[in-house]
Write an enzyme that holds these catalytic residues in place. Structure first.
Site, mmCIF file in Angstrom:
data_model
loop_
_atom_site.group_PDB
_atom_site.id
_atom_site.type_symbol
_atom_site.label_atom_id
_atom_site.label_comp_id
_atom_site.label_asym_id
_atom_site.label_seq_id
_atom_site.Cartn_x
_atom_site.Cartn_y
_atom_site.Cartn_z
ATOM 1 C CE LYS A 209 39.144 -94.373 -54.044
ATOM 2 N NZ LYS A 209 40.132 -94.718 -55.094
ATOM 3 C CB SER A 278 45.300 -96.120 -48.051
ATOM 4 O OG SER A 278 44.623 -94.903 -48.346
#
Length: 328
Positions: A209, A278
Site C-alpha cells: 500500500k 486522495s
C-alpha cells in the site's frame, strides 16, 4: 471480545469511516461514531448512507463529538488522516478500556511500525509521523492491531460514501502473532461483507500500500493526473517507475516481501482508470497533504538503511511546495 455484543467505535467519518460504519451497522452491530461540526449534525439528522457494489445501505448510528458520551468500546477504527492522529488520540481516552482493540485505518508508514518488529530498529519511533511522541504516549501499543485497507471510496456529500470497487482489509498483529483477537477482528469484518484477511507478516502488505501511495499521490499533486495517466502515459510512467524501484529497495532492506512485480504494479495502477488520488482531492480543496506518513516516513526508513531515494525525495518536495502554495 464477544463478536455478537461488540461496541464498535469509528473515529473519523470520512469516506472510509462512513463505509465501515455503514457496513458494521447494517450487519447489526452497535456503532458509535466520533464526529464534529456539520458531519455530526448530518449523521444525527440523516444517518449514514453508503452506495457500493452491493447496493445502498442506510443506517442510524450513535454519534457525538465527545468521546465520554460514547463510552468505552471493544473495538475502535481510527479513520482519520495520519496528520490528524496527534489531536485525535488524546481525545479518545474515555473510549479505550483495558481490553479495547484499536485499529488505525491510516495511509502510509504507521507510527507503530517498529513496535514488535524484532529487527535492529525494534521499538524505535518513526519521527516523521510521531515527532513529539504524542501518539506513543497517548496509546499503549498493546491495544493496536495493524491494518491495510484496500477500499477506494469518496464522499459526494457529508455522511454519504460511495465506492465502486471491491472492499478488502488485511489485519495483523505488530509482533506478527496470529492471535485469537486478530482472528475475531477478521471474522467480524468478513461477516459484514468486507473481504478480510489475517496475516503474520502485516508489514509486507503495508509496503504494498505504501508503494501504491508514494508512486501516485505526490506526482498527482504536481501534475493533476489521474491514476490511469500516471501509470500509463510514457512521460509520467518513467517517473513512477523510478519511484517504484527506489521504494521497493527500501522495503526489501527492511525485510519486507512485496509479492507484486513492478510491471504488474504499473498495469494494476493503469487499470484503476480516471481516479483522482486522495491527496489530489485534498490539494483541490486546500487541505493539508498527507505527505509526512506517505512520503517523509518512507525517506526516514530509507535513511536508516543508507538508501538514496533522489527521485522520490524530489517528488515529495515538489508536492509539498504545491500544497503550501495552494493554502496561501
Amino acid at each position: 471480545m464477544n463478536a455478537s455484543l461488540l461496541r464498535i467505535g469509528i473515529a473519523g467519518a470520512g469516506a472510509i469511516g462512513c463505509t465501515l460504519a455503514a457496513r458494521l451497522a447494517a450487519g447489526g452491530h452497535q456503532v458509535n461514531v466520533l464526529a464534529r461540526g456539520e458531519t455530526l449534525a448530518a449523521i444525527r439528522r440523516d444517518g449514514i448512507r453508503l452506495f457500493d457494489l452491493d447496493g445502498q445501505h442506510h443506517v442510524q448510528v450513535e454519534a457525538s463529538d465527545n468521546a465520554a458520551n460514547l463510552g468505552e468500546q471493544d473495538l475502535i477504527f481510527l479513520c482519520t488522516k495520519a496528520q490528524g492522529l496527534a489531536s485525535l488520540l488524546p481525545q479518545l481516552q474515555p473510549m479505550i478500556g483495558a481490553e479495547t482493540v484499536v485499529i488505525p485505518v491510516v495511509n502510509g508508514v504507521p507510527w507503530w511500525y517498529f513496535h514488535g518488529e524484532g529487527g535492529r530498529y525494534d521499538g524505535r519511533r518513526v519521527n516523521a509521523v510521531d515527532p513529539q511522541s504524542v501518539l506513543s504516549q497517548a496509546l499503549d501499543l498493546r491495544h493496536v492491531i495493524g491494518c491495510v485497507v484496500f477500499i477506494t471510496a469518496n464522499c459526494p456529500a457529508i455522511a454519504v460514501a460511495e465506492s465502486h470497487t471491491p472492499h478488502l482489509m488485511i489485519f495483523g498483529e505488530p509482533d506478527n502473532r496470529l492471535s485469537p483477537r486478530l482472528e475475531q477482528v477478521r471474522g467480524l469484518v468478513e461477516s459484514v461483507g468486507i473481504e478480510a484477511r489475517a496475516t503474520d507478516r502485516i508489514r509486507d502488505n503495508l509496503w504494498t500500500k505504501i508503494i501504491a501511495n508514494i508512486t501516485s499521490n505526490p506526482l498527482s499533486v504536481i501534475t493533476g493526473a489521474t491514476l490511469e495517466q500516471l501509470y500509463s502515459l510514457p512521460q509520467l510512467r518513467e517517473v513512477v517507475s523510478s519511484c517504484l524501484h527506489e521504494t521497493l529497495l527500501t522495503a526489501a532492506a527492511h525485510g519486507a516481501r512485496v509479492s507484486i512485480d513492478p510491471q504488474t504494479f504499473l498495469e494494476l495502477g493503469a487499470g484503476m482508470g480516471a481516479v483522482r488520488t486522495s491527496m489530489l482531492q485534498d490539494y483541490d480543496k486546500g487541505r493539508p497533504l498527507e505527505l509526512a506518513a506517505i512520503g517523509d516516513a518512507v525517506l526516514e526508513l530509507a535513511d536508516c538503511m543508507a538508501i538514496p531515494m533522489p527521485i522520490t525525495r524530489h517528488l515529495i518536495a515538489l508536492a509539498r511546495f504545491r500544497g503550501e502554495q495552494a493554502r496561501h
